[in-house]
Scaffold this motif. Structure first.
Motif, PDB file in Angstrom:
ATOM      1  N   ASP A  50     -97.009 -12.268   1.442  1.00  0.00           N
ATOM      2  CA  ASP A  50     -97.064 -10.798   1.463  1.00  0.00           C
ATOM      3  C   ASP A  50     -98.183 -10.284   0.571  1.00  0.00           C
ATOM      4  O   ASP A  50     -98.864  -9.314   0.899  1.00  0.00           O
ATOM      5  CB  ASP A  50     -95.705 -10.189   1.081  1.00  0.00           C
ATOM      6  N   GLU A  51     -98.366 -10.978  -0.556  1.00  0.00           N
ATOM      7  CA  GLU A  51     -99.446 -10.631  -1.475  1.00  0.00           C
ATOM      8  C   GLU A  51    -100.803 -10.794  -0.783  1.00  0.00           C
ATOM      9  O   GLU A  51    -101.692  -9.942  -0.870  1.00  0.00           O
ATOM     10  CB  GLU A  51     -99.374 -11.574  -2.676  1.00  0.00           C
ATOM     11  N   TYR A  52    -100.912 -11.890  -0.076  1.00  0.00           N
ATOM     12  CA  TYR A  52    -102.142 -12.206   0.639  1.00  0.00           C
ATOM     13  C   TYR A  52    -102.432 -11.156   1.711  1.00  0.00           C
ATOM     14  O   TYR A  52    -103.552 -10.650   1.821  1.00  0.00           O
ATOM     15  CB  TYR A  52    -102.010 -13.594   1.270  1.00  0.00           C
ATOM     16  N   VAL A  53    -101.418 -10.830   2.470  1.00  0.00           N
ATOM     17  CA  VAL A  53    -101.587  -9.865   3.558  1.00  0.00           C
ATOM     18  C   VAL A  53    -101.925  -8.483   2.998  1.00  0.00           C
ATOM     19  O   VAL A  53    -102.780  -7.774   3.529  1.00  0.00           O
ATOM     20  CB  VAL A  53    -100.308  -9.819   4.430  1.00  0.00           C
ATOM     21  N   GLU A  54    -101.288  -8.111   1.888  1.00  0.00           N
ATOM     22  CA  GLU A  54    -101.592  -6.823   1.265  1.00  0.00           C
ATOM     23  C   GLU A  54    -103.050  -6.749   0.841  1.00  0.00           C
ATOM     24  O   GLU A  54    -103.717  -5.729   1.009  1.00  0.00           O
ATOM     25  CB  GLU A  54    -100.679  -6.593   0.060  1.00  0.00           C
ATOM     26  N   CYS A  55    -103.537  -7.837   0.284  1.00  0.00           N
ATOM     27  CA  CYS A  55    -104.946  -7.931  -0.092  1.00  0.00           C
ATOM     28  C   CYS A  55    -105.823  -7.655   1.114  1.00  0.00           C
ATOM     29  O   CYS A  55    -106.808  -6.927   1.045  1.00  0.00           O
ATOM     30  CB  CYS A  55    -105.261  -9.345  -0.594  1.00  0.00           C
ATOM     31  N   GLU A  56    -105.457  -8.269   2.211  1.00  0.00           N
ATOM     32  CA  GLU A  56    -106.264  -8.145   3.406  1.00  0.00           C
ATOM     33  C   GLU A  56    -106.230  -6.712   3.947  1.00  0.00           C
ATOM     34  O   GLU A  56    -107.252  -6.178   4.366  1.00  0.00           O
ATOM     35  CB  GLU A  56    -105.781  -9.140   4.471  1.00  0.00           C
ATOM     36  N   VAL A  57    -105.070  -6.107   3.907  1.00  0.00           N
ATOM     37  CA  VAL A  57    -104.937  -4.735   4.383  1.00  0.00           C
ATOM     38  C   VAL A  57    -105.736  -3.793   3.483  1.00  0.00           C
ATOM     39  O   VAL A  57    -106.331  -2.817   3.944  1.00  0.00           O
ATOM     40  CB  VAL A  57    -103.440  -4.326   4.438  1.00  0.00           C
ATOM     41  N   ASP A  58    -105.781  -4.117   2.180  1.00  0.00           N
ATOM     42  CA  ASP A  58    -106.569  -3.313   1.230  1.00  0.00           C
ATOM     43  C   ASP A  58    -108.060  -3.582   1.335  1.00  0.00           C
ATOM     44  O   ASP A  58    -108.840  -3.103   0.518  1.00  0.00           O
ATOM     45  CB  ASP A  58    -106.137  -3.640  -0.216  1.00  0.00           C
TER      46      ASP A  58
END
Ligand SMILES: [Zn+2]
Length: 96
Positions: A50-58
């Motif tokens: 989830d941390e990784y995906v949030e980074c990507e979305v940001d």
């Protein structure tokens, strides 16, 4: 440990013996164990996904911030599906 080193290790433990001795087998197992330890497990990846995906979305460079996860997603179909599902959910949220 890279592949070349692994093969070298296996050969080193095999070459002195014509037959596979217990020692050689143990050496081989030890090599495999080391490889497995370096491999990030799915559970580990999952907890950081989830941390990784949030980074990507940001629009942060997630692949560079967490290269281990990127690497794992390339080789692990299950985690990759999980990742894509999460990405979808977060992208949907962004739109609203
Ligand atoms: Zn996985």
């Amino acid at each position: 440990m890279n592949i070349k080193e692994i093969i070298q290790n296996i050969r080193n433990s095999l070459s002195p013996h014509k037959e596979l001795s217990n020692e050689a087998v143990l050496g081989f197992l030890r090599v495999l164990e080391n490889v497995r330890e370096e491999d990030a497990s799915c559970t580990e990846i999952y907890s950081k996904l989830d941390e990784y995906v949030e980074c990507e979305v940001d629009k942060k460079d997630a692949a560079r911030l967490m290269p281990l996860i990127r690497e794992h997603l390339d080789i692990c179909h299950e985690c990759c599906e999980e990742y894509e599902a999460l990405l979808d959910v977060l992208n949907e949220k962004e739109k609203k």
